[in-house]
Design a protein around this motif. Structure first.
Motif, mmCIF file in Angstrom:
data_model
loop_
_atom_site.group_PDB
_atom_site.id
_atom_site.type_symbol
_atom_site.label_atom_id
_atom_site.label_comp_id
_atom_site.label_asym_id
_atom_site.label_seq_id
_atom_site.Cartn_x
_atom_site.Cartn_y
_atom_site.Cartn_z
ATOM 1 N N ILE A 104 50.629 15.380 -0.666
ATOM 2 C CA ILE A 104 49.724 15.247 0.477
ATOM 3 C C ILE A 104 48.362 14.729 0.024
ATOM 4 N N GLY A 105 47.885 15.224 -1.115
ATOM 5 C CA GLY A 105 46.614 14.756 -1.660
ATOM 6 C C GLY A 105 46.654 13.285 -2.025
ATOM 7 N N ALA A 106 47.800 12.815 -2.539
ATOM 8 C CA ALA A 106 47.926 11.386 -2.860
ATOM 9 C C ALA A 106 47.863 10.558 -1.582
ATOM 10 N N GLY A 107 48.508 11.048 -0.526
ATOM 11 C CA GLY A 107 48.433 10.339 0.751
ATOM 12 C C GLY A 107 47.023 10.322 1.312
ATOM 13 N N LEU A 108 46.355 11.462 1.233
ATOM 14 C CA LEU A 108 44.965 11.523 1.698
ATOM 15 C C LEU A 108 44.050 10.643 0.851
ATOM 16 N N PHE A 109 44.334 10.574 -0.440
ATOM 17 C CA PHE A 109 43.533 9.715 -1.308
ATOM 18 C C PHE A 109 43.683 8.252 -0.915
ATOM 19 N N ALA A 118 39.955 11.054 -6.476
ATOM 20 C CA ALA A 118 41.259 11.085 -7.147
ATOM 21 C C ALA A 118 41.432 12.388 -7.922
ATOM 22 N N ASN A 119 40.383 12.817 -8.583
ATOM 23 C CA ASN A 119 40.461 14.056 -9.348
ATOM 24 C C ASN A 119 40.702 15.257 -8.445
ATOM 25 N N ALA A 120 39.973 15.334 -7.347
ATOM 26 C CA ALA A 120 40.078 16.493 -6.461
ATOM 27 C C ALA A 120 41.370 16.503 -5.660
ATOM 28 N N LEU A 121 41.843 15.335 -5.228
ATOM 29 C CA LEU A 121 43.003 15.291 -4.334
ATOM 30 C C LEU A 121 44.344 15.159 -5.053
ATOM 31 N N VAL A 122 44.366 14.543 -6.226
ATOM 32 C CA VAL A 122 45.642 14.275 -6.886
ATOM 33 C C VAL A 122 45.749 14.955 -8.249
ATOM 34 N N VAL A 123 44.744 14.792 -9.100
ATOM 35 C CA VAL A 123 44.854 15.235 -10.488
ATOM 36 C C VAL A 123 44.861 16.759 -10.608
ATOM 37 N N GLU A 124 43.942 17.436 -9.947
ATOM 38 C CA GLU A 124 43.868 18.896 -10.080
ATOM 39 C C GLU A 124 45.126 19.607 -9.581
ATOM 40 N N PRO A 125 45.644 19.301 -8.364
ATOM 41 C CA PRO A 125 46.888 19.964 -7.959
ATOM 42 C C PRO A 125 48.075 19.562 -8.837
#
Length: 112
Positions: A64-69, A86-93
């Motif tokens: 979902i974070g990748a889609g939001l990114f 990118a760090n907050a939405l994809v990398v951290e999760p």
């Protein structure tokens, strides 16, 4: 006589309850040899909860974070914070889902 039995039972239960915390700690052996794992030493229940509940939710959060990114990419590019987004939405999760040891509360990824 009834008062004596009641007093003895209350005293025995109180003494038993006071002794419980001394026996509550279970020593877990470190079979991996990793000192970080021995400090964190997760139980079987936390591993089962992690694999059944936390990991699927974290993988879903990564997708979902990748889609939001991707949706927010034009706006974050205009704002100059593509890396932060990118760090907050994809990398951290993703790091929590794929790098953290099973049942651990801290990730095992060490940045140099």
């Amino acid at each position: 006589m009834n008062l004596l039995r009641t007093t003895a039972a209350v005293l025995a239960l109180t003494t038993g309850l006071l002794a419980l915390p001394a026996n509550a700690e279970v020593v877990q052996e470190n079979t991996s040899g990793d000192p970080m794992y021995s400090v964190n030493a997760p139980s079987g229940y936390s591993m089962a909860g992690d694999i059944l509940i936390a990991r699927p939710l974290l993988i879903g959060a990564t997708v979902i974070g990748a889609g939001l990114f991707i949706v927010s990419l034009p706006f974050s590019a205009l704002g100059g914070n593509v890396g932060d987004a990118a760090n907050a939405l994809v990398v951290e999760p993703g790091r929590e889902a794929f790098v953290r040891c099973l049942g651990c509360t801290m990730n095992g990824y060490k940045e140099d």
